[in-house]
Structures are given as structure tokens and as C-alpha cells.
Design a protein around this motif. Structure first.
Motif, PDB file in Angstrom:
ATOM      1  N   VAL A  95       0.833  -1.209   0.000  1.00 33.64           N
ATOM      2  CA  VAL A  95       0.000   0.000   0.000  1.00 33.64           C
ATOM      3  C   VAL A  95       0.868   1.261   0.000  1.00 33.64           C
ATOM      4  O   VAL A  95       0.460   2.300  -0.530  1.00 33.64           O
ATOM      5  CB  VAL A  95      -1.012  -0.030   1.178  1.00 33.64           C
ATOM      6  N   LYS A  96       2.084   1.159   0.532  1.00 31.93           N
ATOM      7  CA  LYS A  96       2.996   2.312   0.528  1.00 31.93           C
ATOM      8  C   LYS A  96       3.493   2.640  -0.873  1.00 31.93           C
ATOM      9  O   LYS A  96       4.033   3.709  -1.104  1.00 31.93           O
ATOM     10  CB  LYS A  96       4.198   2.060   1.453  1.00 31.93           C
ATOM     11  N   LYS A  97       3.293   1.738  -1.821  1.00 34.69           N
ATOM     12  CA  LYS A  97       3.718   1.969  -3.202  1.00 34.69           C
ATOM     13  C   LYS A  97       2.738   2.852  -3.974  1.00 34.69           C
ATOM     14  O   LYS A  97       2.975   3.177  -5.135  1.00 34.69           O
ATOM     15  CB  LYS A  97       3.876   0.636  -3.941  1.00 34.69           C
ATOM     16  N   TRP A  98       1.639   3.229  -3.315  1.00 29.93           N
ATOM     17  CA  TRP A  98       0.588   3.985  -3.983  1.00 29.93           C
ATOM     18  C   TRP A  98       0.404   5.359  -3.366  1.00 29.93           C
ATOM     19  O   TRP A  98       0.499   5.531  -2.158  1.00 29.93           O
ATOM     20  CB  TRP A  98      -0.738   3.227  -3.908  1.00 29.93           C
TER      21      TRP A  98
ATOM     22  N   LEU B   5      -8.673  -2.444   8.380  1.00 31.09           N
ATOM     23  CA  LEU B   5     -10.033  -1.950   8.163  1.00 31.09           C
ATOM     24  C   LEU B   5     -10.004  -0.881   7.081  1.00 31.09           C
ATOM     25  O   LEU B   5      -9.174   0.031   7.122  1.00 31.09           O
ATOM     26  CB  LEU B   5     -10.599  -1.351   9.455  1.00 31.09           C
ATOM     27  N   LEU B   6     -10.899  -0.994   6.118  1.00 29.25           N
ATOM     28  CA  LEU B   6     -11.062   0.028   5.087  1.00 29.25           C
ATOM     29  C   LEU B   6     -12.522   0.446   5.055  1.00 29.25           C
ATOM     30  O   LEU B   6     -13.412  -0.408   4.972  1.00 29.25           O
ATOM     31  CB  LEU B   6     -10.641  -0.513   3.714  1.00 29.25           C
ATOM     32  N   VAL B   7     -12.760   1.755   5.148  1.00 27.91           N
ATOM     33  CA  VAL B   7     -14.127   2.278   5.057  1.00 27.91           C
ATOM     34  C   VAL B   7     -14.183   3.347   3.978  1.00 27.91           C
ATOM     35  O   VAL B   7     -13.175   3.999   3.685  1.00 27.91           O
ATOM     36  CB  VAL B   7     -14.632   2.858   6.405  1.00 27.91           C
ATOM     37  N   ASP B   8     -15.361   3.520   3.390  1.00 26.14           N
ATOM     38  CA  ASP B   8     -15.504   4.555   2.373  1.00 26.14           C
ATOM     39  C   ASP B   8     -15.739   5.912   3.032  1.00 26.14           C
ATOM     40  O   ASP B   8     -15.738   6.030   4.261  1.00 26.14           O
ATOM     41  CB  ASP B   8     -16.595   4.192   1.355  1.00 26.14           C
TER      42      ASP B   8
ATOM     43  N   LYS C 114      -2.574 -12.668  -0.539  1.00 29.44           N
ATOM     44  CA  LYS C 114      -2.203 -11.790  -1.654  1.00 29.44           C
ATOM     45  C   LYS C 114      -3.465 -11.292  -2.370  1.00 29.44           C
ATOM     46  O   LYS C 114      -3.540 -10.129  -2.769  1.00 29.44           O
ATOM     47  CB  LYS C 114      -1.295 -12.527  -2.639  1.00 29.44           C
ATOM     48  N   GLU C 115      -4.459 -12.158  -2.500  1.00 32.08           N
ATOM     49  CA  GLU C 115      -5.713 -11.760  -3.145  1.00 32.08           C
ATOM     50  C   GLU C 115      -6.408 -10.661  -2.344  1.00 32.08           C
ATOM     51  O   GLU C 115      -6.962  -9.719  -2.916  1.00 32.08           O
ATOM     52  CB  GLU C 115      -6.645 -12.967  -3.301  1.00 32.08           C
TER      53      GLU C 115
ATOM     54  N   ILE D 238      -6.359  -2.778  -2.095  1.00 30.41           N
ATOM     55  CA  ILE D 238      -5.764  -1.701  -2.890  1.00 30.41           C
ATOM     56  C   ILE D 238      -6.698  -1.299  -4.030  1.00 30.41           C
ATOM     57  O   ILE D 238      -6.886  -0.100  -4.294  1.00 30.41           O
ATOM     58  CB  ILE D 238      -4.371  -2.109  -3.407  1.00 30.41           C
ATOM     59  N   ASN D 239      -7.337  -2.262  -4.665  1.00 30.96           N
ATOM     60  CA  ASN D 239      -8.293  -1.941  -5.728  1.00 30.96           C
ATOM     61  C   ASN D 239      -9.519  -1.211  -5.194  1.00 30.96           C
ATOM     62  O   ASN D 239     -10.053  -0.325  -5.860  1.00 30.96           O
ATOM     63  CB  ASN D 239      -8.710  -3.203  -6.483  1.00 30.96           C
ATOM     64  N   GLU D 240      -9.971  -1.570  -4.000  1.00 34.52           N
ATOM     65  CA  GLU D 240     -11.100  -0.861  -3.384  1.00 34.52           C
ATOM     66  C   GLU D 240     -10.747   0.601  -3.133  1.00 34.52           C
ATOM     67  O   GLU D 240     -11.573   1.488  -3.346  1.00 34.52           O
ATOM     68  CB  GLU D 240     -11.502  -1.531  -2.067  1.00 34.52           C
TER      69      GLU D 240
END
Length: 197
Positions: A78-81, A149-152, A167-168, A174-176
């Protein structure tokens, strides 16, 4: 008669246990749930509130200090983005309640860890000394895990897992994030080199 009574009690206990387990599973945080801000503490043990919830796409790391590297692969990916700061926020909340180590020592060590790279130097890290997060968001047991945790931007859960991501799952999260913000940029190797100390 005595055996019938014992069997009846056994069936009632089994039914009660099954219902309790099912109720517990249903109440655990999952995709689609909505969360609110929670009062927690900062690295100096001052009052703080979980930022970003209901305002930005928010990625939260909630590590037990006993498992600091369980999701290291995800963190490195995630740090690559780069995502827009006005739409996206990422930070950590150290789960102090599930660690046997004194809170003051963990806070000190966490401040030191932030000095590993320029990218981590400004990282926002908060603390949860009394399972405030687990209670408020119904996360279930987070002991000995490094939850993600990821929230919108509305505070709706897009992803939650207390444990090591596959990995999936890393690709999914990351895609979310990419799908929830207006733009994204993957750093080149040269750009990543600028963050090294």
C-alpha cells in the motif's frame, strides 16, 4: 425420568450455545456495516478521535504490538501507492489492551518505529488502551492479530480482517481504495527511493 430430564437440559444447552455463537458471528464487523468516530488516545496518551471516518476513504491498521509484522506485505504494497490527501487517509491505532507490555513502553517504541523511513516519519499513529475500537465497532477478538479496516467516505466498511491478509485480499483492498478515490498513482522505484533514509 431422570435421563429424560438430563437429555432435555442437554438439548437446551446445545440450542443456547448454537444461538449464542450465531448471534456473536452476526454482530462481528463486516462489509457493509457503518461505523462512527471513536474517542481514543494519541501517542502521548492525550485524548484523540479517529479521524477521517465519514469524511474520507479511510484505511486503519489496528495492530496488537505482539504481532507487529503480521501484515508487513500489505503495508509495503500500500505504501507503493499515492492517493489524493483530500479524499484518502491512512493511519494506525495500536491495540494496547491486548498486549502484556506497559502502555508507556509501547508508545515510546512506536514513536521510535516512525523514524524508519521518511514515508513513516509523518505517519499518524493513535492508541487504544481499553478496547474502545473493538467495543464500538464490534470487531470481535483482535488479540495476537494485525487487523486491517477500510471504510468509504461515508463510514461504510469496505473491508475488515483481523489476521494476515492473503495476496488476493491485499490486491482487493488496494483496488477498493483505487475505485473509491478520483485518482491514484503507483510510485516508480526511483520515486520510492526518495523515501529511504
Amino acid at each position: 425420568m431422570k435421563k429424560i430430564l438430563q437429555l432435555s437440559i442437554s438439548f437446551v444447552l446445545i440450542a443456547f450455545t448454537t444461538i449464542s455463537v450465531q448471534a456473536q458471528e452476526k454482530s462481528t464487523l463486516k462489509r457493509g456495516d457503518k461505523i462512527e468516530k471513536v474517542d481514543i488516545r494519541d501517542l502521548n496518551n492525550n485524548d484523540a478521535v479517529t479521524p477521517g471516518i465519514g469524511e474520507k476513504v479511510t484505511l486503519i491498521f489496528y495492530p496488537d504490538p505482539d504481532k507487529p509484522s503480521q501484515n508487513e506485505y500489505f503495508i509495503e504494497e500500500v505504501k507503493k501507492w499515492k492517493f489524493p490527501e483530500d479524499e484518502y487517509l491512512a493511519y494506525g491505532i495500536v491495540n494496547l489492551a491486548d498486549s502484556p507490555y506497559p502502555n508507556g513502553i509501547i508508545r515510546f517504541m512506536t514513536r521510535q518505529v516512525r523514524k524508519r523511513s521518511k514515508q513513516e516519519a509523518d505517519a499518524l499513529i493513535l492508541t487504544d488502551p481499553k478496547r474502545f475500537i473493538q467495543d464500538a465497532w464490534n470487531t470481535g477478538d483482535c488479540n495476537n492479530t494485525f487487523p486491517i479496516l477500510l471504510v468509504d467516505a461515508d463510514g461504510t466498511v469496505l473491508f475488515w480482517k483481523a489476521g494476515e491478509l492473503t495476496k488476493e485480499e491485499v490486491d482487493f483492498v488496494i483496488n477498493e481504495i483505487k475505485n473509491s478515490v478520483s485518482e491514484s498513482h503507483k510510485y516508480t522505484e526511483e520515486e520510492m527511493a526518495q523515501f529511504a533514509l
